[in-house]
Enzyme design. Structure first.
Site, PDB file in Angstrom:
ATOM      1  N   CYS A 173      -8.682  -2.675 -10.812  1.00 57.01           N
ATOM      2  CA  CYS A 173      -8.450  -1.595 -10.358  1.00 57.01           C
ATOM      3  C   CYS A 173      -7.152  -1.933  -9.501  1.00 57.01           C
ATOM      4  O   CYS A 173      -6.818  -0.908  -8.840  1.00 57.01           O
ATOM      5  CB  CYS A 173      -9.567  -1.021  -9.345  1.00 57.01           C
ATOM      6  SG  CYS A 173     -10.081  -2.214  -8.093  1.00 57.01           S
ATOM      7  N   HIS A 224       0.803  -1.122   0.068  1.00 52.85           N
ATOM      8  CA  HIS A 224      -0.063   0.176   0.176  1.00 52.85           C
ATOM      9  C   HIS A 224       0.801   1.237  -0.002  1.00 52.85           C
ATOM     10  O   HIS A 224       0.367   2.291  -0.514  1.00 52.85           O
ATOM     11  CB  HIS A 224      -1.119  -0.173   1.245  1.00 52.85           C
ATOM     12  CG  HIS A 224      -2.153  -0.869   0.836  1.00 52.85           C
ATOM     13  ND1 HIS A 224      -2.518  -2.027   1.371  1.00 52.85           N
ATOM     14  CD2 HIS A 224      -3.209  -0.771   0.006  1.00 52.85           C
ATOM     15  CE1 HIS A 224      -3.673  -2.453   1.014  1.00 52.85           C
ATOM     16  NE2 HIS A 224      -4.264  -1.713   0.174  1.00 52.85           N
TER      17      HIS A 224
HETATM   18  C1  PEP Z   1      -6.153  -4.583  -5.187  1.00 48.98           C
HETATM   19  O1  PEP Z   1      -6.166  -5.474  -4.373  1.00 48.98           O
HETATM   20  O2  PEP Z   1      -5.829  -4.912  -6.113  1.00 48.98           O
HETATM   21  C2  PEP Z   1      -6.869  -3.334  -4.924  1.00 48.98           C
HETATM   22  C3  PEP Z   1      -7.092  -2.674  -5.777  1.00 48.98           C
HETATM   23  O3  PEP Z   1      -7.074  -3.073  -3.608  1.00 48.98           O
HETATM   24  P1  PEP Z   1      -5.832  -2.707  -2.616  1.00 48.98           P
HETATM   25  O4  PEP Z   1      -4.582  -2.452  -3.469  1.00 48.98           O
HETATM   26  O5  PEP Z   1      -6.237  -1.425  -2.004  1.00 48.98           O
HETATM   27  O6  PEP Z   1      -5.992  -3.781  -1.586  1.00 48.98           O
END
Ligand code: PEP
Ligand code: MG
Length: 578
Positions: A510, A198
């Site tokens: 995403c 993250h």
């Molecule tokens: C993912 O897991 O690809 C996502 C878009 O959510 P995050 O990166 O916030 O876990």
């Protein structure tokens, strides 16, 4: 190169070139040795501590005297503040008591006292005082450096503006990175972190060249060293020679020109040469990111990571505060879709530091699992989302779905939230669309469980890859195993697009894969029609789509599904991308 010049290699998480001076940030979990000091050596240990404090005091006083008249006034104030912190008996006297009582070494006593002080800071209401936490850590670090026998390093007064400074850290939590949004650093680099951690994800949202997994950067780089950051190649050049510097200045200039040129595509629709229409949406962490999304031509917000509203604070945002944030994002997007993910807390994003720490937080009480264990808190968010839906085109997205029952329970809670608004006569969009994130392999393999209950799906490849390939996305030692081309990942993705397509349920993607131009055509060929990524990637991805021909890509992408050899897969990807 100069005699002192050297390079460090890591993983580039946001491209581009930055040139500036290093600004080292302290790390809250300072590692110090702990050992017992025999009673007869305790007075000596206390004197060692006093001498270190005195040495830092002298360093700071000297620094204060040498501040040039032209330096920003904050600089002298900053040194004064550090002197005050150092002179406070809590730091300069109390550790002596700990040395005597616990018969321990000076470093340990200082660390124990620092932790006690920081715990008090965390409970302070006053944000100014709370922010002084970092200053306490910096002062303690200075004393520890002297105790460890290192000569005190006195950074010269910063003369550069912030936008020419490069942040160097051992590690940064996603919450830290969000705080840096308020600053204007040219770049940031860290020792830890993986491509889809993250921290890296938020780094991309800052749209500045950044590198993670450098391992020893924080150790090797000194305050104010001149650095070149090549975020595309993942290389840091420390103390470059004149020639190298000139070359990178030129490259930086060319990169900026390219970026500007791409921005001209802002209003062009993302359509392939043979007429296939693609939606390009943006990922955001706060309503303030909407502006940048629009500037880069986003036609919607595909992922609003709402949990970032819950970080860096002592109390949770109430319903009104959340409502305002969601309403603002929706209104600022002028009727374009805004997909807001319900909070994905747990794992590496904790709203409440007292939350239970488990051995495998990514497999624990995270995202929808956490929400369902605290329905009252979840209901507050659902009500806020519904209220905001009256002011724009809001969709709700539920993260980390694994079981059919989770969807049922989430939808039941949404129904309860709707009823409570009905009773109060509060307007909301009755047809609000609800989607689920497909990021657990089980969900991808049993997709029918979700297509029959939800209006749309969004694939979170960051987690899908983490869980499928069993690689902790926050652990840089396994970051090299992150492989979106792994046959298992390609098979899962193709399966999701196919099953969702048959069920008539729209599916977006995403994760970071959506913003990686090497993957754009492959995803298109596998069936993806809606991408959501950090705004900075939108122009590049759009340009790639505009130059693509689906008819030629599709058979190659399908062929990749039948191949397991990694080299052959790479060669085919190259063919797709040429
Ligand atoms: C993912 O897991 O690809 C996502 C878009 O959510 P995050 O990166 O916030 O876990
Ligand atoms: Mg995820």
């Amino acid at each position: 190169m100069t005699a002192n010049s050297f390079t460090i290699h890591g993983i580039g998480v946001c491209g581009g070139i930055a040139i500036g001076h290093a600004h080292l940030v302290s790390h809250a979990t300072l590692e110090v040795d702990h050992y017992v000091v025999p009673p007869y050596q305790v007075p000596e240990e206390s004197s060692r501590f006093d001498a270190a404090v005195q040495s830092v005091r002298e360093e700071l006083e000297l620094l204060h005297e040498s501040v040039p008249a032209t330096a920003p006034t904050e600089f002298a104030a900053f040194i004064n503040l550090h002197l005050m912190i150092l002179n406070d008996s809590m730091l300069s006297v109390e550790p002596r008591t700990i040395i005597e009582k616990e018969q321990c070494n000076a470093e340990w006593a200082l660390k124990v006292q620092m932790d006690a002080l920081l715990a008090q800071f965390d409970t302070m209401e006053n944000p100014y005082l709370r922010e002084r936490r970092a200053d306490v850590i910096q002062v303690v670090e200075r004393v520890l450096k002297v105790l460890s026998g290192q000569p005190g390093h006195v950074p010269p007064p910063p003369t550069d503006p912030e936008h020419e400074r490069i942040l160097v850290a051992h590690d940064l939590s996603p919450a830290d990175v969000v705080q840096f949004k308020q600053h204007q650093f040219a770049s940031f680099i860290t020792d830890l972190g993986g491509t889809t951690s993250h921290t890296a994800v938020v780094a991309r949202s800052l749209n500045i060249p950044s590198i993670v997994a450098l391992h020893y950067a924080r150790h090797l780089i000194r305050e104010n060293d001149l650095l070149i950051i090549d975020g595309t190649q993942g290389v840091v050049i420390v103390d470059p020679g004149k020639q190298i510097l000139a070359e990178y200045q030129l490259r930086q200039h060319q990169f900026d020109i390219e970026r500007q040129k791409l921005k001209r595509l802002k209003h062009t629709l993302a359509t392939t040469i043979d007429g296939c229409k693609v939606a390009l949406h943006a990922n955001i962490e706060s309503p303030d990111d909407v502006m940048e999304a629009k500037e880069n031509g986003a036609t919607g917000i595909g992922l609003f990571r709402s949990e970032f509203l819950f970080l860096n604070r002592n109390s949770l945002p109430d319903e009104d505060e959340q409502f305002e944030a969601y309403r603002k994002a929706a209104q600022d997007m002028d009727g374009m879709p805004v997909t807001i993910r319900t909070y994905d807390l747990g794992a590496d994003k904790q709203a409440d530091e007292t939350q239970r720490i488990t051995a495998n937080p990514a497999l624990g009480l995270r995202a929808i699992r956490l929400c369902l264990t605290e329905p009252q808190r979840f209901l507050i968010q659902l009500r806020a989302l519904l209220r905001a839906s009256h002011y724009g085109n809001i969709n709700i997205l539920i993260p980390m779905l694994t079981n059919a029952n989770e969807t049922v329970q989430a939808l039941q809670l949404l129904k309860r939230a709707k009823l409570s608004l009905d009773e109060a006569g509060v307007p909301y969009n009755r047809n609000i669309q609800v989607g689920g994130m497909i990021e657990v392999p089980a969900a991808a393999l049993a997709l029918g469980m979700f297509t029959d209950k939800l209006d749309f799906l969004s694939v979170g490849t960051n987690d899908l890859i983490q869980y499928t390939l069993a690689i902790d996305r926050t652990d840089d030692t396994v970051a090299h195993l992150y492989d979106p081309l792994h046959p298992a990942i390609l098979t899962l993705l193709a399966g999701i697009f196919k099953v969702a397509g048959r069920a008539g349920v729209p599916v977006a993607l995403c994760g970071e894969m959506a913003g990686d131009i090497h993957m754009t055509r492959l995803l298109l060929g596998l069936g993806l029609r809606q991408y959501s990524m950090h705004s900075a990637h939108l122009p590049d991805v759009k340009q790639c789509i505009l130059k693509s021909n689906l008819e030629t890509i599709r058979p190659l992408a399908q062929k990749m599904l039948r191949i397991t050899d990694p080299i052959k897969l790479l060669l085919l990807l190259e063919r797709i991308n040429t």
